[in-house]
Design a protein around this motif. Structure first.
Motif, short mmCIF file in Angstrom:
data_model
loop_
_atom_site.label_atom_id
_atom_site.label_comp_id
_atom_site.label_asym_id
_atom_site.label_seq_id
_atom_site.Cartn_x
_atom_site.Cartn_y
_atom_site.Cartn_z
N VAL A 43 68.60 113.74 129.27
CA VAL A 43 68.93 112.48 128.61
C VAL A 43 67.79 112.57 127.80
N SER A 44 67.56 112.57 126.64
CA SER A 44 66.95 112.18 125.80
C SER A 44 66.44 111.00 124.73
N MET A 45 65.96 110.38 124.80
CA MET A 45 65.90 109.31 123.56
C MET A 45 64.09 108.90 122.55
N GLN A 46 64.38 108.83 121.76
CA GLN A 46 63.23 108.23 120.32
C GLN A 46 63.94 107.04 120.27
N PHE A 47 62.00 106.54 120.12
CA PHE A 47 61.83 105.67 118.80
C PHE A 47 60.52 106.11 118.31
N ASP A 48 60.38 104.80 117.29
CA ASP A 48 59.77 105.20 115.95
C ASP A 48 58.31 104.90 116.44
N LEU A 49 57.16 105.11 116.69
CA LEU A 49 55.82 104.71 116.75
C LEU A 49 54.76 104.59 115.39
N GLU A 50 55.92 103.25 115.47
CA GLU A 50 55.34 102.49 113.63
C GLU A 50 53.87 102.87 113.34
N GLU A 51 52.78 102.40 114.63
CA GLU A 51 51.08 101.92 113.97
C GLU A 51 51.27 104.28 113.63
N THR A 52 52.01 105.47 113.43
CA THR A 52 51.67 106.48 113.55
C THR A 52 53.01 107.39 112.76
#
Length: 154
Positions: A43-52
């Motif tokens: 099971v994979s999940m993603q999130f934004d790394l806004e700083e980069t």
């Protein structure tokens, strides 16, 4: 001492990771509105790394004895970045007192920075406890990849 049966009526059922890891992960990601993908082994999940400006992917899967959360920001390292990446990993792991960051696939065509956390499959916990642990892993991944990008320019 409370048993699993006595706690289950109050929504705090104690679950074995090896048997229920998909359910625990899926419940956690659903409540947090992460983008997810599942296949037969993970099971994979993603999130934004806004700083980069990058996305971090965390892939949950099992080995024979462990539930593993493998995190990467999708950035592949150039050969001239490997020593800096190894130094960044060493610094992070030493400061955190919890080894998590490494340079993966050093000899392969596309090495990258990766964070790894794990739990024994025989471990038992409630959904609430799993949620707290998984959220901590994601927060540490967020901090780790942000630091690698901002401080070490990786």
């Amino acid at each position: 001492m409370a048993t699993a049966e006595s706690l289950s009526g109050r929504g705090h059922e104690i679950l074995e990771i090896g048997t229920h890891w998909r359910q625990l992960v899926q419940n956690w990601v659903t409540r947090r509105n992460y983008h997810t993908a599942t296949d037969t082994v993970s099971v994979s999940m993603q999130f934004d790394l806004e700083e980069t400006g990058r996305m971090v992917t965390v892939r949950f899967m099992t080995t024979k004895r462990l539930l593993v959360a493998f995190a990467t920001d999708g950035h592949y390292l150039r050969r001239d970045q490997l020593a800096v990446a190894a130094a960044a990993s060493n610094a992070w792991n030493t400061e955190q007192l919890n080894p998590m960051l490494s340079v993966w696939d050093v000899r392969g065509p596309r090495p990258c920075l990766a964070g790894v956390c794990d739990l024994p499959l025989t471990c038992r916990m409630t959904q609430t406890d799993f949620d707290a642990l998984a959220s901590d892993w994601v927060e540490r991944a967020r901090q780790m990849f942000t630091r690698c990008h901002q401080v070490f320019e990786l």
